[in-house]
Structure formats: C-alpha cells, structure tokens
Scaffold this active site. Structure first.
Site, mmCIF file in Angstrom:
data_model
loop_
_atom_site.group_PDB
_atom_site.id
_atom_site.type_symbol
_atom_site.label_atom_id
_atom_site.label_comp_id
_atom_site.label_asym_id
_atom_site.label_seq_id
_atom_site.Cartn_x
_atom_site.Cartn_y
_atom_site.Cartn_z
ATOM 1 N N SER A 26 82.009 45.588 63.465
ATOM 2 C CA SER A 26 80.428 44.763 62.135
ATOM 3 C C SER A 26 79.233 45.990 62.172
ATOM 4 C CB SER A 26 80.007 43.343 63.443
ATOM 5 O OG SER A 26 78.752 42.943 62.909
ATOM 6 N N THR A 73 80.761 35.065 61.821
ATOM 7 C CA THR A 73 81.928 35.930 60.490
ATOM 8 C C THR A 73 82.847 34.756 60.879
ATOM 9 O OG1 THR A 73 82.376 37.705 59.432
ATOM 10 C CG2 THR A 73 81.678 38.037 62.192
ATOM 11 N N LYS A 77 83.204 30.417 60.440
ATOM 12 C CA LYS A 77 82.154 29.935 59.279
ATOM 13 C C LYS A 77 82.537 28.299 58.771
ATOM 14 C CE LYS A 77 80.884 33.921 57.258
ATOM 15 N NZ LYS A 77 80.571 34.678 56.092
ATOM 16 N N ASP A 118 74.851 33.194 52.641
ATOM 17 C CA ASP A 118 76.307 33.723 51.513
ATOM 18 C C ASP A 118 76.017 34.050 50.405
ATOM 19 O OD1 ASP A 118 77.280 35.364 54.014
ATOM 20 O OD2 ASP A 118 78.830 34.013 54.219
ATOM 21 N N ALA A 144 90.195 32.964 45.218
ATOM 22 C CA ALA A 144 89.906 31.425 45.595
ATOM 23 C C ALA A 144 90.217 31.268 46.568
ATOM 24 C CB ALA A 144 90.443 30.408 44.645
ATOM 25 N N GLY A 145 89.960 31.877 47.544
ATOM 26 C CA GLY A 145 89.645 32.064 48.901
ATOM 27 C C GLY A 145 88.429 31.598 49.579
ATOM 28 N N GLY A 146 88.115 31.158 50.814
ATOM 29 C CA GLY A 146 86.806 31.320 51.287
ATOM 30 C C GLY A 146 85.357 31.924 50.295
ATOM 31 N N ALA A 147 85.782 33.020 50.366
ATOM 32 C CA ALA A 147 84.679 33.610 49.083
ATOM 33 C C ALA A 147 84.502 33.361 47.528
ATOM 34 C CB ALA A 147 84.340 35.482 49.907
ATOM 35 N N TYR A 235 83.038 45.957 51.145
ATOM 36 C CA TYR A 235 82.457 47.655 50.717
ATOM 37 C C TYR A 235 82.729 48.708 51.872
ATOM 38 C CZ TYR A 235 80.547 45.035 55.267
ATOM 39 O OH TYR A 235 81.029 45.020 56.559
ATOM 40 N N GLY A 256 80.168 45.985 47.947
ATOM 41 C CA GLY A 256 79.553 44.955 48.702
ATOM 42 C C GLY A 256 78.910 44.792 49.723
HETATM 43 P P1 ATR Z 1 88.248 35.339 52.216
HETATM 44 O O1 ATR Z 1 87.376 34.386 53.657
HETATM 45 O O2 ATR Z 1 87.639 36.051 53.205
HETATM 46 O O3 ATR Z 1 88.067 34.929 51.304
HETATM 47 P P2 ATR Z 1 91.352 34.337 52.480
HETATM 48 O O4 ATR Z 1 90.093 32.789 52.130
HETATM 49 O O5 ATR Z 1 91.873 33.991 53.441
HETATM 50 O O6 ATR Z 1 89.413 35.188 53.291
HETATM 51 O O7 ATR Z 1 91.132 34.541 51.039
HETATM 52 C C1 ATR Z 1 91.425 35.050 50.925
HETATM 53 C C2 ATR Z 1 91.299 35.971 49.074
HETATM 54 O O8 ATR Z 1 92.850 36.229 48.838
HETATM 55 C C3 ATR Z 1 93.021 34.780 48.398
HETATM 56 O O9 ATR Z 1 91.922 33.931 46.940
HETATM 57 C C4 ATR Z 1 94.305 35.056 48.369
HETATM 58 O O10 ATR Z 1 95.253 34.541 47.414
HETATM 59 P P3 ATR Z 1 95.366 33.624 48.362
HETATM 60 O O11 ATR Z 1 94.696 32.616 47.576
HETATM 61 O O12 ATR Z 1 96.492 33.076 47.381
HETATM 62 O O13 ATR Z 1 95.764 33.545 49.164
HETATM 63 C C5 ATR Z 1 94.000 36.580 48.160
HETATM 64 N N1 ATR Z 1 93.980 37.231 48.722
HETATM 65 C C6 ATR Z 1 94.564 38.301 50.064
HETATM 66 N N2 ATR Z 1 95.824 38.682 50.069
HETATM 67 C C7 ATR Z 1 96.965 39.051 48.601
HETATM 68 C C8 ATR Z 1 97.489 39.190 48.123
HETATM 69 N N3 ATR Z 1 98.764 40.688 48.884
HETATM 70 N N4 ATR Z 1 97.481 39.307 46.787
HETATM 71 C C9 ATR Z 1 96.751 38.190 46.077
HETATM 72 N N5 ATR Z 1 96.131 37.644 46.770
HETATM 73 C C10 ATR Z 1 95.664 38.141 47.882
#
Ligand code: ATR
Length: 295
Positions: A26, A73, A77, A118, A144-147, A235, A256
C-alpha cells in the site's frame, strides 16, 4: 526529507490507518504521512494486515483506541457497510465503505461513520488528468466487478450519453445494465462493444496487474483508433499493455494514480477538516510506487 517535518510522536498524536489483505504494497501510509507533514499535523498513518474474519474486531479496536479514521481496501469495502453506526450518502449510494471517521457524539459515545471516496475520485481524475467532460460523453467501460460497478453507476450519474459495458462474465454486466436503466433512464446502455467512436475507454478490470495478463480489450471487436482518451484504473505498472496500445493509437492516456490520490485526499479532508495537499500526496505516492516522482 518530508517526514522530518512531522512533529514528534507523543501522547497527543492522532492515528489513522488502512486495513486490507494483502496490504504490504500500500502507498497510503507514505501518501498520508507526507500530507500530515506538509500541514505540520501531529498525526500518523499506519497499515495493518487484517483478515476479513477480524475486520469487525479491528474496527472496534480502532474505535476503542481513539483512532481518528480508517481506510479500507480489498477485501473489506462491502463487508464494512453493516459495521457502521451511520453511512454517509456516498457510502449509501455506492454500497461500499472505503473511509471511516470516528466521531464522539453529545453523549460521549464514539460513532463510526462510513464514507465512500472512490467514485468521486474517478471523475475528478478523469477531469484533471485527461481534461475529459463526462456529460454527453460516449464511454466503453471494461469490467463489471466491484470497481467496474461503481464506475458504471458513477458515469451514469454524471450523465454520459452512451455507456458500453463489457465484461468476461456477461451476467454481471447485464445486472448492472438493468440497474442503470432503472436509476438513469436517460443513459443509453449496452453490454456489447460499440460500433462507432467513443470519447473514453476505461479499464476497470484487474487485467494488467500481472505482466502475463491478456489485454482487457478484444481488439477484434474494438480498435483503440476509435477512442479519444484511455484510462486504466491500474497504476502499478505505470503503463499497462492496454495503456501502451492506447498511446500508440494516439489516445491521450492516464493511469489510476490520480484516483488513488483523489480518494486519499478526500479521506484526509474528512478526517482533518483541512484542504489536502494533493501535489505533495501525489509525489509521495509516485516515489513509493515508481521509486521516483514522475511529475
Ligand atoms: P475489483 O473489486 O478490483 O473490481 P473484482 O470484483 O474481482 O475486483 O473484479 C475484477 C474484474 O476483472 C471483473 O470484471 C473480472 O471479470 P469477471 O466479472 O468475468 O470475473 C475481470 N477479470 C479478472 N480476470 C479476468 C480475466 N482473466 N479475463 C477477463 N476478465 C477478468
């Protein structure tokens, strides 16, 4: 040396910290301690490796020991939302807490108030680092994960005209699209690649953190020549393969770092009530992450 400007630690020193797992890399301690030094505040910022199973106990410990505030972090969260006495509108809106402020109420009880800094920091970084105006913009968002979810909702709230949300797991993009259609009916949303030009391509996936990662962008379906600017929430490294490809395609690019500094600056202001010295914070982050300041 910035740290030498910090007043000596004594019994009046106020404490802040970041809780996460993993936490070793960090940059937040360097960023916040540089800011405390710049303003001559007798405050310190630490980092703690906290297992999710111990998050509640760690927050209670910080509360009992009169910490001024905490940053959270990965992976804390979302978990922290139910542990707060009160949620600021920012944490309610984004459903996640990255900043806690401890406040003593009129009865002497210390209350934990949860904030989320954020989402605002993404928009301020896009404005400051790329001079991008989001109102009416066309955006391709990868992830489309958390971020990615927070970014999608924030971009919609900023009245982008069109949002193309692409994710490996289609169902997650579809769920967010449904939410956006309900909350922001004025925004045109699709979960496919655009067929025409866009103003911004934004990487919110975790792809690019590791050297062996594939690109988050399917270049068979979209060419970076069709984008004006590109932003990577990652970043470290400073220039991911995605950003490198965007630069070659003549896009204006930013990583970032601006988001990291922006969310930290807002947390600093929530805790101290003083204006954050953003340039000093940015320099401290760049020295920590890259070994030397880049700007
Ligand atoms: P964060 O909180 O950092 O967003 P996360 O919720 O685990 O972490 O989300 C990770 C993102 O990266 C998601 O969009 C994930 O795609 P999936 O929703 O299909 O899991 C994407 N991601 C991670 N590894 C990937 C890979 N090898 N190929 C394509 N997308 C990937």
């Amino acid at each position: 040396m910035l740290q030498s400007k910090l007043p000596a630690i004594n019994a009046a020193t106020r404490l802040c910290a970041v809780f996460g797992s993993p936490i070793r890399h960090s940059a937040s301690p360097a960023m916040h301690n540089a800011a405390f030094a710049e303003l001559g505040l007798n405050w310190r910022y630490l980092a703690f490796e906290v297992d999710p199973n111990n998050l509640c106990a760690a927050i209670e410990g910080a509360r009992a020991m009169n910490f001024a505030g905490i940053n959270l972090t990965v992976p804390h969260k979302l978990l922290a939302v139910d542990m707060m006495d009160e949620l600021d509108v920012s944490a309610q809106t984004w459903g996640a807490v990255n900043t806690i402020k401890f406040v003593t109420d009129y009865a002497g009880k210390v209350r934990a108030i949860g904030f989320n800094t954020d989402a605002d920091s993404l928009v301020s970084s896009l404005r400051a680092d790329l001079k991008l105006e989001l109102h009416g913009a066309k955006v391709l968002l990868l992830g489309a994960g958390g971020a990615g979810r927070t970014a999608a909702l924030k971009l919609a709230a900023e009245n982008v005209a069109e949002l193309f949300l692409v994710n490996r797991t289609q169902s997650k993009a579809d769920e967010i699209a449904i939410e956006i259609k309900k909350q922001f009916p004025g925004v045109r949303i699709a979960t496919t690649y655009p067929t025409a030009e866009v103003d911004l391509v934004l990487n919110a996936t975790s792809l690019g953190l590791k050297a062996e990662d594939v690109s988050p962008l399917d270049t068979q379906k979209f060419s970076l020549l069709q984008a004006r600017v590109a932003y990577d929430m990652i970043y470290r490294p400073a220039e991911t393969a995605f950003l490198h490809a965007a630069k070659i395609a003549s896009c204006k690019i930013a990583n970032g770092i601006g988001m990291l500094v922006g969310q930290g600056g807002k947390a600093f202001e929530i805790w101290t009530g003083q204006t954050a010295p953003l340039a000093v914070m940015r320099q401290a982050v760049e020295e920590t992450v890259y070994g030397s300041a880049k700007s």
